[in-house]
Structure formats: C-alpha cells, structure tokens
Design a protein around this motif. Structure first.
Motif, PDB file in Angstrom:
ATOM      1  N   TYR A 196       0.960  -1.252  -0.111  1.00 32.47           N
ATOM      2  CA  TYR A 196      -0.042   0.071  -0.180  1.00 32.47           C
ATOM      3  C   TYR A 196       0.851   1.336  -0.064  1.00 32.47           C
ATOM      4  N   LEU A 197       1.939   1.343   0.883  1.00 26.93           N
ATOM      5  CA  LEU A 197       2.892   2.278   0.784  1.00 26.93           C
ATOM      6  C   LEU A 197       3.542   2.644  -0.574  1.00 26.93           C
ATOM      7  N   GLN A 198       4.017   1.475  -0.981  1.00 26.76           N
ATOM      8  CA  GLN A 198       4.658   1.652  -2.317  1.00 26.76           C
ATOM      9  C   GLN A 198       3.781   2.164  -3.489  1.00 26.76           C
ATOM     10  N   GLN A 199       2.310   2.095  -3.152  1.00 30.42           N
ATOM     11  CA  GLN A 199       1.440   2.488  -4.148  1.00 30.42           C
ATOM     12  C   GLN A 199       1.242   3.786  -4.017  1.00 30.42           C
ATOM     13  N   LYS A 200       1.285   4.341  -2.839  1.00 34.42           N
ATOM     14  CA  LYS A 200       1.060   5.865  -2.552  1.00 34.42           C
ATOM     15  C   LYS A 200       2.362   6.684  -2.544  1.00 34.42           C
ATOM     16  N   LEU A 201       3.453   6.092  -2.627  1.00 32.74           N
ATOM     17  CA  LEU A 201       4.697   6.935  -2.644  1.00 32.74           C
ATOM     18  C   LEU A 201       5.304   7.068  -4.205  1.00 32.74           C
ATOM     19  N   ALA A 202       5.686   8.046  -4.511  1.00 37.37           N
ATOM     20  CA  ALA A 202       5.888   8.278  -5.935  1.00 37.37           C
ATOM     21  C   ALA A 202       7.316   7.359  -6.294  1.00 37.37           C
ATOM     22  N   HIS A 203       8.122   7.438  -5.559  1.00 42.70           N
ATOM     23  CA  HIS A 203       9.372   6.789  -5.864  1.00 42.70           C
ATOM     24  C   HIS A 203       9.903   5.773  -4.903  1.00 42.70           C
ATOM     25  N   ALA A 204       9.074   4.751  -4.636  1.00 43.10           N
ATOM     26  CA  ALA A 204       9.402   3.791  -3.607  1.00 43.10           C
ATOM     27  C   ALA A 204       9.743   2.207  -3.997  1.00 43.10           C
ATOM     28  N   GLU A 205      10.718   1.656  -3.615  1.00 44.49           N
ATOM     29  CA  GLU A 205      10.980   0.417  -4.069  1.00 44.49           C
ATOM     30  C   GLU A 205      10.939  -0.610  -2.786  1.00 44.49           C
ATOM     31  N   LEU A 206      10.441  -1.865  -3.107  1.00 41.66           N
ATOM     32  CA  LEU A 206      10.132  -2.786  -1.705  1.00 41.66           C
ATOM     33  C   LEU A 206      11.023  -4.019  -1.908  1.00 41.66           C
ATOM     34  N   VAL A 207      11.474  -4.316  -0.566  1.00 43.46           N
ATOM     35  CA  VAL A 207      12.284  -5.615  -0.740  1.00 43.46           C
ATOM     36  C   VAL A 207      11.733  -6.461   0.627  1.00 43.46           C
ATOM     37  N   VAL A 208      11.577  -7.623   0.335  1.00 40.56           N
ATOM     38  CA  VAL A 208      10.898  -8.298   1.397  1.00 40.56           C
ATOM     39  C   VAL A 208      11.974  -9.484   2.088  1.00 40.56           C
ATOM     40  N   ILE A 209      12.104  -9.359   3.287  1.00 40.91           N
ATOM     41  CA  ILE A 209      12.998 -10.363   3.903  1.00 40.91           C
ATOM     42  C   ILE A 209      12.417 -11.601   4.342  1.00 40.91           C
ATOM     43  N   GLU A 210      12.980 -12.933   3.734  1.00 44.25           N
ATOM     44  CA  GLU A 210      12.129 -14.163   4.144  1.00 44.25           C
ATOM     45  C   GLU A 210      12.390 -14.427   5.712  1.00 44.25           C
ATOM     46  N   GLN A 211      11.195 -14.794   6.302  1.00 39.43           N
ATOM     47  CA  GLN A 211      11.099 -15.373   7.712  1.00 39.43           C
ATOM     48  C   GLN A 211      11.367 -13.903   8.530  1.00 39.43           C
ATOM     49  N   GLY A 212      11.457 -12.703   7.933  1.00 44.53           N
ATOM     50  CA  GLY A 212      11.699 -11.457   8.903  1.00 44.53           C
ATOM     51  C   GLY A 212      10.209 -10.992   9.666  1.00 44.53           C
ATOM     52  N   GLN A 213      10.371 -10.844  11.005  1.00 43.13           N
ATOM     53  CA  GLN A 213       9.506 -10.593  11.641  1.00 43.13           C
ATOM     54  C   GLN A 213       9.552  -9.019  11.891  1.00 43.13           C
ATOM     55  N   HIS A 214       8.830  -8.177  13.125  1.00 45.64           N
ATOM     56  CA  HIS A 214       8.890  -6.725  13.145  1.00 45.64           C
ATOM     57  C   HIS A 214      10.506  -6.364  13.575  1.00 45.64           C
ATOM     58  N   ASP A 215      11.430  -7.244  14.130  1.00 44.01           N
ATOM     59  CA  ASP A 215      12.691  -6.939  14.491  1.00 44.01           C
ATOM     60  C   ASP A 215      13.574  -7.241  13.397  1.00 44.01           C
ATOM     61  N   LEU A 216      13.151  -7.344  12.274  1.00 40.74           N
ATOM     62  CA  LEU A 216      14.024  -7.873  11.101  1.00 40.74           C
ATOM     63  C   LEU A 216      15.311  -7.115  10.789  1.00 40.74           C
ATOM     64  N   ALA A 217      15.194  -5.760  11.013  1.00 35.83           N
ATOM     65  CA  ALA A 217      16.550  -5.147  10.988  1.00 35.83           C
ATOM     66  C   ALA A 217      17.444  -5.524  11.914  1.00 35.83           C
ATOM     67  N   TYR A 218      17.309  -5.894  13.125  1.00 38.41           N
ATOM     68  CA  TYR A 218      18.203  -6.477  14.036  1.00 38.41           C
ATOM     69  C   TYR A 218      18.501  -7.827  13.784  1.00 38.41           C
ATOM     70  N   GLU A 219      17.587  -8.687  13.475  1.00 43.32           N
ATOM     71  CA  GLU A 219      18.084 -10.183  13.300  1.00 43.32           C
ATOM     72  C   GLU A 219      18.348 -10.651  11.955  1.00 43.32           C
ATOM     73  N   TYR A 220      18.219  -9.771  11.097  1.00 43.58           N
ATOM     74  CA  TYR A 220      18.742  -9.910   9.678  1.00 43.58           C
ATOM     75  C   TYR A 220      19.508  -8.547   9.507  1.00 43.58           C
ATOM     76  N   ALA A 221      20.544  -8.125  10.405  1.00 46.78           N
ATOM     77  CA  ALA A 221      21.280  -6.992   9.789  1.00 46.78           C
ATOM     78  C   ALA A 221      22.009  -7.078   8.624  1.00 46.78           C
ATOM     79  N   ASP A 222      22.637  -8.297   8.379  1.00 39.83           N
ATOM     80  CA  ASP A 222      23.530  -8.339   7.056  1.00 39.83           C
ATOM     81  C   ASP A 222      22.567  -8.299   5.946  1.00 39.83           C
ATOM     82  N   GLN A 223      21.389  -8.784   5.764  1.00 38.44           N
ATOM     83  CA  GLN A 223      20.696  -8.453   4.660  1.00 38.44           C
ATOM     84  C   GLN A 223      20.313  -6.975   4.277  1.00 38.44           C
ATOM     85  N   VAL A 224      19.454  -6.478   5.589  1.00 39.77           N
ATOM     86  CA  VAL A 224      19.146  -5.154   5.615  1.00 39.77           C
ATOM     87  C   VAL A 224      20.163  -4.195   5.181  1.00 39.77           C
ATOM     88  N   SER A 225      21.611  -4.410   5.900  1.00 37.23           N
ATOM     89  CA  SER A 225      22.502  -3.401   5.515  1.00 37.23           C
ATOM     90  C   SER A 225      22.683  -3.562   4.103  1.00 37.23           C
TER      91      SER A 225
END
Length: 208
Positions: free
Chosen positions: A164-193
């Motif tokens: 929904y956000l991607q549709q609303k924002l003019a210049h947005a790209e989306l990546v999805v982390i497999e098995q990522g939960q709300h703390d994905l930036a901490y738990e999957y720091a290698d992928q996120v960075s």
C-alpha cells in the motif's frame, strides 16, 4: 562514481526508543557519517521537560536532522521520517522505511495491536502509544527515493502495508526479507544493511 557530498545517515528507533536496535546495521554500512537519534523519556534516556506530547517529540526529532540526510526509520519512527520528507524536503536525500506504518490508517489491514504489549515491555509514555496520525493523502508529495524493507512474517506490519505504501509513494521500491518479523533489521542485519547500501549507492546524488 564519486559522491558529490557524503550524506549523513540518521537512524530513528521504533516505539521502544532503543538506540541499540540499529547498531548491527549501522556498523555494516560503509558511509562515514551515521547517527542514531535518541528519544527523551524512551529506552532509559533522560526526560526533557518540554517534551510531553507526540507533536513536541516530533519537533525535537526533526530539529536533529541535518542537511543532506538519509533518514532510516524503524516502525513508529517512520512517522518522523515521513514528516521530515514532507516538512523539509530540501534536507532529505532519501528515506529507508523498515516495518513501519509511515503514519497511514491501518484499519483496513489485518494487523496485530502492538500497543498493550509495548506498554508492558518498554518504558514508553502513554501519549506516544496512543497517538494516531494519518498521512495517506500526503504521501504522494514525497519526491525523494524511498526503500521499503519488510519481513514476510511480521504480524504488526504485514507486507500488505508495504505494498500500500509503495502505491502511495512516488519513488519507492520494496524488498521483502524471508522469515523477517518486526525486528528484522536487528535479526537480519546482514541482509538489511546490504539492501540499504545498494539502494543508497544507486540513488544518491553523484558526480562522475
């Protein structure tokens, strides 16, 4: 390719206010100038007498954002990131929104209510937890590049919110982390960075 002016990476925590949350990602990024903004009264940080509402906290956060900034926000911090891009677009080179609502109306989505659990787990002011702000109809005004990073197993902010956000924002790209939960930036720091690094190298203003 050489950056014309190296940006300042500004990290915003979520509702917990934990500045430690972003450390694994921050340490993996190659950019020199990186800073996590602490929220007064959150995560054990000292109170400030003049910050007693969501709006005064927002004003405080926006004042900390320098020129030539990339704002990287987790969860509720995304509201501040979106407001920065709306209120002072001349300062913002790019946004990275991770598992956030970005200030949209979530009533249309099947999301888990995080508020009671957060109040019981973290030192969070009631006025922050109870705040609701809907910026849906303003999102199209944001013109800077935006990276959305979501987990496919997040009950608090499911991938449908990101779409929904991607549709609303003019210049947005989306990546999805497999098995990522709300703390994905901490738990999957290698992928996120890695995703953030690639996005910034591709989208920041540069000169040959």
């Amino acid at each position: 390719m050489k950056m014309s002016t190296e940006p300042e990476l500004i990290f915003l925590p979520g509702a917990s206010g934990s500045t430690d949350f972003w450390q694994p990602v921050l340490q993996k990024l190659s950019f020199k100038h990186k800073h996590v903004i602490a929220y007064p009264s959150f995560g054990g940080h000292p109170e400030q007498e003049n910050i007693k509402s969501f709006s005064t906290l927002q004003q405080y956060v926006l004042r900390q954002i320098p020129q030539n900034a990339v704002v990287i926000a987790q969860s509720m911090g995304g509201i501040f990131a979106v407001q920065a891009a709306l209120q002072m677009p001349e300062k913002i080179q790019a946004l990275v929104l991770v598992a956030t609502s970005g200030g949209i109306d979530l009533s249309r989505f099947d999301v888990k209510d995080w508020r009671e659990e957060y109040k019981n787990t973290f030192q969070v002011p009631d006025w922050f937890v109870e705040h609701a702000e809907y910026l849906d109809e303003k999102l199209h005004e944001i013109k800077c590049p935006i990276l959305l990073i979501w987990g496919d197993s997040d009950p608090i902010s499911p991938v449908a919110v990101a779409v929904y956000l991607q549709q609303k924002l003019a210049h947005a790209e989306l990546v999805v982390i497999e098995q990522g939960q709300h703390d994905l930036a901490y738990e999957y720091a290698d992928q996120v960075s890695a995703h953030i690094e690639h996005f910034l190298q591709q989208n920041l203003k540069a000169e040959l």
